[in-house]
Every structure is written in structure tokens, then in C-alpha cells.
Write a protein that holds these residues in place. Structure first.
Motif, PDB file in Angstrom:
ATOM      1  N   GLU A 147      35.856  43.140  46.164  1.00  0.00           N
ATOM      2  CA  GLU A 147      36.826  44.148  46.624  1.00  0.00           C
ATOM      3  C   GLU A 147      38.060  43.492  47.223  1.00  0.00           C
ATOM      4  O   GLU A 147      39.195  43.930  46.985  1.00  0.00           O
ATOM      5  N   ALA A 150      40.115  42.165  44.384  1.00  0.00           N
ATOM      6  CA  ALA A 150      40.784  43.244  43.643  1.00  0.00           C
ATOM      7  C   ALA A 150      42.002  43.734  44.416  1.00  0.00           C
ATOM      8  O   ALA A 150      43.052  44.024  43.822  1.00  0.00           O
ATOM      9  N   ASN A 153      44.611  41.492  43.529  1.00  0.00           N
ATOM     10  CA  ASN A 153      44.748  41.328  42.073  1.00  0.00           C
ATOM     11  C   ASN A 153      44.470  39.900  41.614  1.00  0.00           C
ATOM     12  O   ASN A 153      45.062  39.406  40.650  1.00  0.00           O
ATOM     13  N   TRP A 189      30.384  44.812  38.441  1.00  0.00           N
ATOM     14  CA  TRP A 189      31.614  44.029  38.605  1.00  0.00           C
ATOM     15  C   TRP A 189      32.072  43.249  37.389  1.00  0.00           C
ATOM     16  O   TRP A 189      33.265  42.948  37.258  1.00  0.00           O
ATOM     17  N   GLY A 193      38.552  44.854  36.123  1.00  0.00           N
ATOM     18  CA  GLY A 193      39.809  44.260  36.581  1.00  0.00           C
ATOM     19  C   GLY A 193      39.787  42.770  36.275  1.00  0.00           C
ATOM     20  O   GLY A 193      39.508  42.361  35.152  1.00  0.00           O
ATOM     21  N   ARG A 194      40.039  41.940  37.269  1.00  0.00           N
ATOM     22  CA  ARG A 194      40.071  40.488  37.073  1.00  0.00           C
ATOM     23  C   ARG A 194      38.790  39.823  37.578  1.00  0.00           C
ATOM     24  O   ARG A 194      38.756  38.618  37.800  1.00  0.00           O
TER      25      ARG A 194
END
Ligand code: GUN
Ligand code: ZN
Length: 430
Positions: A147, A150, A153, A189, A193-194
Motif C-alpha cells: 500500500e 502504491a 507509484n 497483490w 499496479g506496479r
């Protein structure tokens, strides 16, 4: 879409300077440019030409600072941030005295959140744009890290550290809960995202054969995940592994027997490898991770970088905080240089910079996506002031080429040398 053009001295790589000719592997431009659109690098080249070709681009001129791909730390432990530089112990005593009591605190989600955020901010301040981290036994320590990453980023790789023996009661799971927790976290997870998940048995002394087998089975179910662990770090540890796994041919075999040897395996330290281990790691295309400040700080030994690179092993570079004694990949490169010298190998600054960017990205099987200053890569970049302290500045009066200008910053630089950091096309500090 707005384009950004960064101007400065640019350093990227088109080949591996550990293996090939320097001239064939280095892309350096003393008046270079990096053109960014959205989160990606869309071109690199001569700054003036890029400027003329893209008059619509926003310009950030970094003068004679060095623009590099962001540093990629291929092995570290975010829960050990608070105990970095703890005195006087070698590996097993260090784990029992400092590490395990600190890791127990991560049952508290608020503490995990605080340390995760602090660690990522320290990494950014030191020019590191990707961290590959062990978490603790607690699933919430994994959520906290992903988290926090994220929110920034940042591309990160992490996993729940599994241990079901030779650790305090409050830091042990079981074969089944290690499998179940890891699987749930991975599904939550991996690829979001990344974030990328790494299946994470701490090391074979703290896992029973049942637990190693359960995690090997999990990896077989999710073969596109990385698997990270420790291997052959310190001689007393290796002797202990021999006692615990009398049937194993060597330390690597304690992983291989249970399905934990593979191309997407990341083996931290690998200081004291046998010939069979080197050959098997090379054969499967697995990566080893050089953790030089840790190997000197904990007293582990001198990693054979050139020998392993020549044996076709993929080698990444890492801080291994908090066993490592610095958050800085510059300091980590310096330690790699010093260890090389003790082995009679003077690593070239290009080789050190390659290891901290492209080498680590290759170890993570993310070549071309991160750690790369070239078209198509995510625009994670580090801008380095090559005259960041009076000591470095006075040395720079004597430089005769770019390598002579970069090397004092590698040897003496720290977070003061980081002029700016870009994450996915966004500057963080300007
Ligand atoms: N081996 C097993 N756990 C660890 C750790 O946390 N740090 C280091 N350096 N080696 C380990
Ligand atoms: Zn480690």
C-alpha cells in the motif's frame, strides 16, 4: 499528452559491461536528453536535437548532473530499517539479537505502515526507485508495504517471510499457513499496479522440509512470480544447513529438492558457492544478488562477482538493509568496488552503475521495464549531482572523463548527491 524533456549528462546501457566491451555497452551523452510521455521514456539522445524535434515538451534542464535509470535494490528487508547498523554480531546471533525482536513488532499494522512509508521515502531520497523486500511473517506487513508503494507509484517486489522453525514462537507460521497466507497475498497483490509478489521462504534453516515443499508447490502454481530467499551467506550458517538437511548435496539443493530452484529465483548473498551450485544456478537462469555492505558488516565474506558473471550467472545488486549498513546504492556500489579490490578485480564505474540498474532489473526479470534509460522503459530515473559535497567537488577539479567524474560520487556520495528522482514520469523533488 504533455511531454517532458530532461536535459543533462545521460548514462544508459545497451549491453552488459561486465561481459562485453565498454564502448559497445555504454550509451553516454554529455549533452543528452530523455524524452518522457506519460509514464514512459519515449526517446533518448542528444538534448539539442530532441529539443528541436519536440518544441512542445516541458523542459527540465539539470545542467551537468547525470541522468541515470533509477537504482533498483534487488534484496532488502524493510522491517529492519529501524535496526540498521546494530553492533557486534554475525549472522545467526544478529538475527536472534536484533532482527527477530524487531520483526515481531510488525504484528502491529500501524507500526508496519509507519516503517514501510519511512523506508520507501528513504529509498527515494537515495535515488532508489524499486525495492525488492522481505516483509515479516505477518500478512499485514505485506499489505502495509504494497500500500505504501502504491501511494508512491513505485514498482516493488515483496512477499511474506515464511518461517516454521528456529525462530521465536511469535514469528513462526506452519507449512499450511505459509502456503495459505502467501497464496492469498499473491492473489491480492501480484500484478496489481506496479506490485509484484515474491514467494519468500526466509532461508532453509528457518523452514521445515514440509514448509519448503508447500512453498515449492505454490511456486509451481504461480510460476510467473519471483521466489526470493538467502543462500550460502556465512560459513557457520552453511554448516548448520548441512546438519539440518543431511541428505542435501549442498545448500542450493535444500531449495532444489523442494521445487524452489527456478529461473525466477532470487538468491541473496551467494558468497560461498560450490561449483555444482554455480553450474545449476546458471543452467536454470536463476539470479544471485550481491549484498556487499551486508557481507562486510555481518562478516560474511567476499562475493566473487567476476567469477559468477563469467559463469553466466545473472547478478543483481542490493543494500540488504538492515544487515546492510546503508540505504544508498552509491555506497553499495562503493562496497562492491572495495570487495572487488580485495579479490584483485577493479570494477569499472560503468560496471557498478550497470549492476545498480540493469543488473538488478535483469535479476528481477524486468529488463527493459525498469533500470533502463531507453525507449519503452518506465520513466523511473535518478538525477545525480556529481559535485554534491566539498570533498567530491574538490576531487572533480581533477577529472579527465565521465568515468573519472562519476567514480568519486560512487565512492563518496550519499543522499546529498541525489538531485532529483522521477517515478513513472513524475518528478518527486523539484
Ligand atoms: N539470512 C536469513 N535471514 C536473513 C536476514 O534477515 N538478513 C541477512 N543478511 N541474512 C539472512
Ligand atoms: Zn536478506
Amino acid at each position: 499528452m504533455t511531454k517532458h524533456l530532461l536535459l543533462g549528462q545521460t548514462l544508459g546501457f545497451s549491453g552488459n559491461p561486465l561481459l562485453g566491451d565498454l564502448a559497445d555497452s555504454v550509451d553516454f551523452d554529455s549533452a543528452g536528453g530523455v524524452l518522457v510521455e506519460d509514464d514512459r521514456i519515449i526517446a533518448t539522445g542528444n538534448g539539442a536535437i530532441l529539443r528541436a524535434d519536440h518544441p512542445d515538451a516541458d523542459i527540465t534542464d539539470y545542467g551537468d548532473a547525470l541522468i541515470s535509470a533509477g537504482f533498483v535494490d534487488a534484496h532488502m528487508h524493510y522491517p529492519q530499517t529501524g535496526i540498521i547498523a546494530s553492533w557486534g554480531k554475525q549472522l545467526i546471533d544478529w538475527l536472534n539479537t536484533y532482527t527477530f525482536p524487531e520483526e515481531a513488532r510488525f504484528s502491529d499494522r500501524a507500526y508496519a505502515d509507519e516503517v514501510a512509508g519511512r523506508t520507501l521515502d528513504l529509498a527515494l531520497a537515495h535515488g532508489t526507485t524499486t525495492l525488492t523486500s522481505f516483509c515479516t511473517i505477518h500478512p499485514q506487513s505485506v499489505d502495509a508495504f504494497f500500500e505504501a508503494a502504491a501511494a508512491r507509484n513505485m514498482a516493488v517486489i515483496a512477499g511474506k517471510t515464511c518461517m516454521d522453525r528456529n525462530a521465536p514462537d511469535n514469528l513462526r507460521d506452519t507449512a499450511q499457513t505459509a502456503y495459505d497466507d502467501s497464496k492469498a497475498l499473491l492473489e491480492k497483490w501480484h500484478g496489481v499496479g506496479r506490485a509484484n509478489y515474491a514467494i519468500t521462504p526466509r532461508f532453509s534453516p528457518t523452514s521445515t522440509p514440509d514448509q519448503l515443499a508447500a512453498l515449492g508447490a505454490l511456486w509451481a502454481e504461480y510460476p510467473d512470480c519471483l521466489m526470493q530467499t538467502h543462500l550460502s551467506e556465512q560459513l557457520p550458517e552453511i554448516a548448520w544447513v548441512k546438519e539440518l538437511f543431511p541428505q542435501a548435496r549442498d545448500y542450493l539443493d535444500t531449495y532444489e529438492m523442494f521445487g524452489l530452484l527456478g529461473k525466477r529465483g532470487l538468491y541473496g548473498h551467494a558468497v560461498h558457492l560450490q561449483d555444482r551450485e554455480v553450474a545449476r544456478l546458471a543452467e536454470v537462469g536463476a539470479a544471485v544478488v550481491h549484498c556487499p555492505t551486508s557481507n562486510t558488516f555481518i562478516g560474511s565474506g567476499l562475493f566473487d562477482l567476476m567469477g559468477l558473471a563469467k559463469a553466466s550467472l545473472t547478478v543483481g545488486l542490493a543494500t540488504d538493509t538492515g544487515g546492510g549498513s546503508s540505504f544508498s546504492m552509491l555506497r553499495t556500489m562503493a562496497a562492491a568496488y572495495e570487495i572487488g579490490q580485495l579479490r584483485g578485480q577493479a570494477l569499472h564505474p560503468a560496471q557498478l552503475m550497470w549492476l545498480a540498474t540493469e543488473g538488478s532489473a535483469a535479476a528481477l526479470k524486468m529488463s527493459g521495464q525498469i533500470g533502463h534509460l531507453g525507449k519503452g522503459a518506465v520513466a523511473d530515473m535518478t538525477v545525480i549531482d556529481l559535485q554534491s559535497t566539498p570533498a567530491i567537488e574538490q576531487r572533480s577539479a581533477h577529472t579527465h572523463d565521465i568515468w573519472d567524474a562519476v567514480f568519486p560520487t560512487i565512492m563518496m556520495g550519499d543522499d546529498r548527491a541525489i538531485k532529483d528522482v522521477w517515478i513513472a514520469g513524475k518528478p518527486q523533488r523539484v
